[in-house]
Design a protein around this motif. Structure first.
Motif, PDB file in Angstrom:
ATOM      1  N   HIS A   7      40.112  42.394  33.215  1.00 35.04           N
ATOM      2  CA  HIS A   7      40.687  41.255  32.492  1.00 35.04           C
ATOM      3  C   HIS A   7      39.819  40.862  31.301  1.00 35.04           C
ATOM      4  N   ASP A  50      43.173  33.848  38.255  1.00 39.41           N
ATOM      5  CA  ASP A  50      42.882  34.369  39.591  1.00 39.41           C
ATOM      6  C   ASP A  50      42.109  33.377  40.463  1.00 39.41           C
ATOM      7  N   HIS A 109      49.652  31.642  37.595  1.00 46.05           N
ATOM      8  CA  HIS A 109      49.956  32.818  36.777  1.00 46.05           C
ATOM      9  C   HIS A 109      51.200  32.579  35.934  1.00 46.05           C
TER      10      HIS A 109
HETATM   11 ZN   LIG Z   1      45.815  37.671  38.115  1.00 43.83          ZN
END
Ligand SMILES: [Zn+2]
Length: 148
Positions: A7, A50, A109
């Motif tokens: 990420h 996350d 998300h």
């Molecule tokens: Zn994620």
């Protein structure tokens, strides 16, 4: 699920392309301070979604950050006796507790949460909002959540 390193790398590629295009096409430049702090914010926001995963890097960062903030608030309460210094740790603990019930790739998300979590940075600098949104959206793109 891509790791936090993927990420961060994805964010750096996306922000690099955007900065290069804005430099070449629009002759748009940012100060070195804005680039440094903006990218720190962008990197943090690229792993922020996350936080809904207990084993994620961001959850560990938030846990430690909230613990440190809670200890500081409680120590300050001993000396200052102001009730808001008790409420802050309670809210932080409540937020961490509620995270246990959030579904992975659920609410955190979504693009609207990315915008809502980025907007307070406007109080510091408008460009930081841009870096945060790029970071958050780069995460959603890599998780394939944007076009769902
Ligand atoms: Zn994620």
């Amino acid at each position: 699920m891509p790791s936090y390193k993927v990420h961060i790398f994805g964010y750096l590629v996306m922000v690099g392309i955007l900065l290069l295009l804005s430099d070449k096409l629009l002759n748009f430049h940012l100060s070195i301070e804005t680039l440094i702090f903006g990218n720190i914010i962008g990197i943090l926001y690229s792993i922020l979604p996350d936080m809904d995963t207990p084993s994620s890097k961001m959850r560990k960062i938030l846990g430690r950050l909230f613990l440190a903030a809670s200890i500081i608030c409680l120590l300050a309460f001993v000396f200052l006796r102001r009730m808001e210094l008790i409420y802050i740790p309670l809210m932080l603990i409540l937020f961490l507790y509620l995270l246990w019930f959030s579904r992975h790739r659920g609410l955190f998300h979504t693009p609207i949460i990315g915008i809502l979590l980025s907007l307070p940075l406007y109080l510091i600098d408008l460009y930081y909002v841009g870096f945060a949104i790029i970071g958050f959206f780069s995460h959603l793109v890599l998780d394939n959540e944007v076009f769902r």
